[in-house]
Design a protein around this motif. Structure first.
Motif, PDB file in Angstrom:
ATOM      1  N   LEU A  23     -12.385 -25.362  40.585  1.00  0.00           N
ATOM      2  CA  LEU A  23     -11.131 -25.993  40.201  1.00  0.00           C
ATOM      3  C   LEU A  23     -11.410 -27.078  39.171  1.00  0.00           C
ATOM      4  CD1 LEU A  23      -8.077 -26.371  40.668  1.00  0.00           C
ATOM      5  CD2 LEU A  23      -8.670 -27.944  42.529  1.00  0.00           C
ATOM      6  N   GLN A  24     -10.808 -26.953  38.009  1.00  0.00           N
ATOM      7  CA  GLN A  24     -10.950 -27.978  36.981  1.00  0.00           C
ATOM      8  C   GLN A  24      -9.863 -29.031  37.139  1.00  0.00           C
ATOM      9  OE1 GLN A  24     -11.909 -26.747  32.966  1.00  0.00           O
ATOM     10  NE2 GLN A  24     -10.567 -28.324  32.121  1.00  0.00           N
ATOM     11  N   GLU A  25      -8.606 -28.585  37.306  1.00  0.00           N
ATOM     12  CA  GLU A  25      -7.510 -29.534  37.519  1.00  0.00           C
ATOM     13  C   GLU A  25      -6.274 -28.803  38.008  1.00  0.00           C
ATOM     14  OE1 GLU A  25      -5.316 -31.250  34.183  1.00  0.00           O
ATOM     15  OE2 GLU A  25      -6.342 -29.849  32.840  1.00  0.00           O
ATOM     16  N   VAL A  26      -5.354 -29.578  38.543  1.00  0.00           N
ATOM     17  CA  VAL A  26      -4.014 -29.109  38.846  1.00  0.00           C
ATOM     18  C   VAL A  26      -3.087 -30.050  38.090  1.00  0.00           C
ATOM     19  CG1 VAL A  26      -2.266 -28.677  40.616  1.00  0.00           C
ATOM     20  CG2 VAL A  26      -4.686 -28.259  41.131  1.00  0.00           C
ATOM     21  N   THR A  27      -2.304 -29.506  37.149  1.00  0.00           N
ATOM     22  CA  THR A  27      -1.438 -30.350  36.318  1.00  0.00           C
ATOM     23  C   THR A  27      -0.228 -30.825  37.116  1.00  0.00           C
ATOM     24  OG1 THR A  27      -0.084 -28.532  35.486  1.00  0.00           O
ATOM     25  CG2 THR A  27      -2.130 -29.028  34.270  1.00  0.00           C
ATOM     26  N   ALA A  28       0.485 -31.797  36.559  1.00  0.00           N
ATOM     27  CA  ALA A  28       1.660 -32.366  37.228  1.00  0.00           C
ATOM     28  C   ALA A  28       2.736 -31.313  37.486  1.00  0.00           C
ATOM     29  CB  ALA A  28       2.230 -33.513  36.391  1.00  0.00           C
ATOM     30  N   ASP A  29       2.788 -30.273  36.654  1.00  0.00           N
ATOM     31  CA  ASP A  29       3.806 -29.229  36.861  1.00  0.00           C
ATOM     32  C   ASP A  29       3.270 -28.025  37.649  1.00  0.00           C
ATOM     33  OD1 ASP A  29       2.180 -28.525  34.749  1.00  0.00           O
ATOM     34  OD2 ASP A  29       3.793 -27.793  33.471  1.00  0.00           O
ATOM     35  N   GLY A  30       2.136 -28.198  38.350  1.00  0.00           N
ATOM     36  CA  GLY A  30       1.644 -27.180  39.270  1.00  0.00           C
ATOM     37  C   GLY A  30       0.797 -26.087  38.668  1.00  0.00           C
ATOM     38  N   VAL A  31       0.310 -26.269  37.448  1.00  0.00           N
ATOM     39  CA  VAL A  31      -0.566 -25.273  36.832  1.00  0.00           C
ATOM     40  C   VAL A  31      -2.005 -25.543  37.287  1.00  0.00           C
ATOM     41  CG1 VAL A  31      -1.457 -24.308  34.684  1.00  0.00           C
ATOM     42  CG2 VAL A  31       0.953 -24.991  34.835  1.00  0.00           C
TER      43      VAL A  31
ATOM     44  N   LEU B 251      -2.747 -17.617  45.033  1.00  0.00           N
ATOM     45  CA  LEU B 251      -2.412 -19.047  45.047  1.00  0.00           C
ATOM     46  C   LEU B 251      -0.900 -19.277  45.057  1.00  0.00           C
ATOM     47  CD1 LEU B 251      -5.142 -20.512  42.659  1.00  0.00           C
ATOM     48  CD2 LEU B 251      -4.859 -21.013  45.093  1.00  0.00           C
ATOM     49  N   MET B 252      -0.165 -18.512  44.274  1.00  0.00           N
ATOM     50  CA  MET B 252       1.284 -18.714  44.217  1.00  0.00           C
ATOM     51  C   MET B 252       1.971 -18.298  45.521  1.00  0.00           C
ATOM     52  SD  MET B 252       2.122 -17.834  40.235  1.00  0.00           S
ATOM     53  CE  MET B 252       3.858 -18.254  40.343  1.00  0.00           C
ATOM     54  N   GLU B 253       1.435 -17.292  46.203  1.00  0.00           N
ATOM     55  CA  GLU B 253       2.010 -16.860  47.478  1.00  0.00           C
ATOM     56  C   GLU B 253       1.689 -17.827  48.608  1.00  0.00           C
ATOM     57  OE1 GLU B 253       0.539 -12.942  48.340  1.00  0.00           O
ATOM     58  OE2 GLU B 253       1.871 -11.969  46.878  1.00  0.00           O
ATOM     59  N   LYS B 254       0.471 -18.382  48.597  1.00  0.00           N
ATOM     60  CA  LYS B 254       0.002 -19.136  49.762  1.00  0.00           C
ATOM     61  C   LYS B 254       0.024 -20.649  49.605  1.00  0.00           C
ATOM     62  CE  LYS B 254      -2.750 -15.371  51.596  1.00  0.00           C
ATOM     63  NZ  LYS B 254      -4.008 -14.981  52.207  1.00  0.00           N
ATOM     64  N   VAL B 255       0.203 -21.148  48.375  1.00  0.00           N
ATOM     65  CA  VAL B 255       0.220 -22.605  48.171  1.00  0.00           C
ATOM     66  C   VAL B 255       1.518 -22.989  47.459  1.00  0.00           C
ATOM     67  CG1 VAL B 255      -1.009 -24.595  47.261  1.00  0.00           C
ATOM     68  CG2 VAL B 255      -2.305 -22.588  47.972  1.00  0.00           C
ATOM     69  N   PRO B 256       2.530 -23.402  48.213  1.00  0.00           N
ATOM     70  CA  PRO B 256       3.779 -23.823  47.588  1.00  0.00           C
ATOM     71  C   PRO B 256       3.529 -24.959  46.593  1.00  0.00           C
ATOM     72  CG  PRO B 256       4.045 -23.613  49.964  1.00  0.00           C
ATOM     73  CD  PRO B 256       2.578 -23.468  49.674  1.00  0.00           C
ATOM     74  N   GLY B 257       4.122 -24.832  45.417  1.00  0.00           N
ATOM     75  CA  GLY B 257       3.943 -25.845  44.379  1.00  0.00           C
ATOM     76  C   GLY B 257       3.112 -25.361  43.213  1.00  0.00           C
ATOM     77  N   VAL B 258       2.326 -24.283  43.413  1.00  0.00           N
ATOM     78  CA  VAL B 258       1.555 -23.704  42.314  1.00  0.00           C
ATOM     79  C   VAL B 258       2.519 -22.873  41.465  1.00  0.00           C
ATOM     80  CG1 VAL B 258      -0.277 -22.078  41.672  1.00  0.00           C
ATOM     81  CG2 VAL B 258      -0.631 -23.669  43.562  1.00  0.00           C
ATOM     82  N   THR B 259       2.579 -23.156  40.168  1.00  0.00           N
ATOM     83  CA  THR B 259       3.500 -22.456  39.269  1.00  0.00           C
ATOM     84  C   THR B 259       2.793 -21.431  38.382  1.00  0.00           C
ATOM     85  OG1 THR B 259       3.278 -24.227  37.630  1.00  0.00           O
ATOM     86  CG2 THR B 259       5.100 -24.417  39.217  1.00  0.00           C
ATOM     87  N   ALA B 260       1.514 -21.623  38.128  1.00  0.00           N
ATOM     88  CA  ALA B 260       0.735 -20.702  37.291  1.00  0.00           C
ATOM     89  C   ALA B 260      -0.746 -21.013  37.463  1.00  0.00           C
ATOM     90  CB  ALA B 260       1.131 -20.843  35.823  1.00  0.00           C
ATOM     91  N   VAL B 261      -1.591 -20.079  37.005  1.00  0.00           N
ATOM     92  CA  VAL B 261      -3.037 -20.288  37.035  1.00  0.00           C
ATOM     93  C   VAL B 261      -3.578 -19.951  35.653  1.00  0.00           C
ATOM     94  CG1 VAL B 261      -5.225 -19.625  38.105  1.00  0.00           C
ATOM     95  CG2 VAL B 261      -3.153 -19.732  39.491  1.00  0.00           C
ATOM     96  N   ARG B 262      -4.399 -20.828  35.110  1.00  0.00           N
ATOM     97  CA  ARG B 262      -4.976 -20.640  33.776  1.00  0.00           C
ATOM     98  C   ARG B 262      -6.497 -20.648  33.866  1.00  0.00           C
ATOM     99  NH1 ARG B 262      -0.511 -19.341  33.217  1.00  0.00           N
ATOM    100  NH2 ARG B 262       1.151 -20.406  32.103  1.00  0.00           N
ATOM    101  N   ASP B 263      -7.110 -19.945  32.926  1.00  0.00           N
ATOM    102  CA  ASP B 263      -8.572 -19.847  32.849  1.00  0.00           C
ATOM    103  C   ASP B 263      -9.067 -20.709  31.694  1.00  0.00           C
ATOM    104  OD1 ASP B 263     -11.221 -19.110  32.747  1.00  0.00           O
ATOM    105  OD2 ASP B 263     -10.842 -16.992  32.294  1.00  0.00           O
ATOM    106  N   ALA B 264      -9.929 -21.675  31.995  1.00  0.00           N
ATOM    107  CA  ALA B 264     -10.477 -22.560  30.960  1.00  0.00           C
ATOM    108  C   ALA B 264     -11.895 -22.149  30.554  1.00  0.00           C
ATOM    109  CB  ALA B 264     -10.483 -23.996  31.463  1.00  0.00           C
TER     110      ALA B 264
END
Length: 198
Positions: A133-141, A168-181
């Motif tokens: 995990l690198q980060e979780v942004t304020a808008d849930g990314v 992640l989107m199914e099991k963790v409410p608040g996650v809006t998207a997942v990005r690869d850095a």
């Protein structure tokens, strides 16, 4: 806190007496606590080898030292020594060593990190890979970095979208998207080479 049977204490006492080192005790710690890889490390230790923040449990004829950071994970642990036809076997049960899922009041970062360690990385390990995990942004990314066999793998996009993001989107409410850095062009041992890669 920790239950250590009479049989286990007798076993340790015999081993310590055989060593004949004054002040020798037993140190107990949790390796990789809170993860599926969690395991117990048990070793003999002299007082000079201790960090100084261990918890001491007085046993009959020796001291059991608990690594301070491991205490929450070893709470309720049981140590026993069972005599069998082929000899004896030390048994350690530590029901809290793999940790417990964060509650609803835990931060989004804690809940994402828990799911990555407990469910996603064990699956990726089958292909010699992992994500961090690198980060979780304020808008849930959720921003992740792939490593091991996933770094540079030709299926990383599919794994990200159809596996990790969906989970992640199914099991963790608040996650809006997942990005690869991850810079996948720098992967040195991908599980599946990318098309066009040498």
């Amino acid at each position: 806190m920790i239950q250590i049977s009479e049989a286990a204490q007798t076993h340790f006492r015999k081993l310590i007496e055989r060593e004949a080192i004054p002040g020798l005790g037993v140190r107990l710690a949790a390796n990789d606590p809170g993860t599926p890889r969690a395991d117990v490390r048990l070793e003999f230790a002299e007082s000079a080898e201790l960090a100084g923040d261990e918890w001491a449990i007085d046993c009959e004829g020796f001291t059991l030292w608990l690594d301070a950071a491991s205490v929450p994970y070893l709470d309720g642990a049981e140590i026993d020594y069972a005599t069998q036809a082929t000899g004896g076997q030390l048994q350690i049960r530590a029901p809290k060593i793999k940790g417990s899922a964060p509650g609803e009041t835990a931060s989004l970062v804690e809940r994402v990190r828990w799911l990555i360690e407990q469910e996603i990385n064990p699956q990726l390990a089958q292909h010699r890979g992992h994500v961090s995990l690198q980060e979780v942004t304020a808008d849930g990314v959720v921003v992740l970095r792939f490593g091991g066999g996933c770094h540079g793998c030709g299926m990383a996009d599919v794994t990200l979208k159809q596996g990790i993001e969906k989970t992640l989107m199914e099991k963790v409410p608040g996650v809006t998207a997942v990005r690869d850095a991850t810079d996948h062009a720098t992967g040195s041992a991908p599980y599946l080479p990318q098309r066009g890669a040498a």
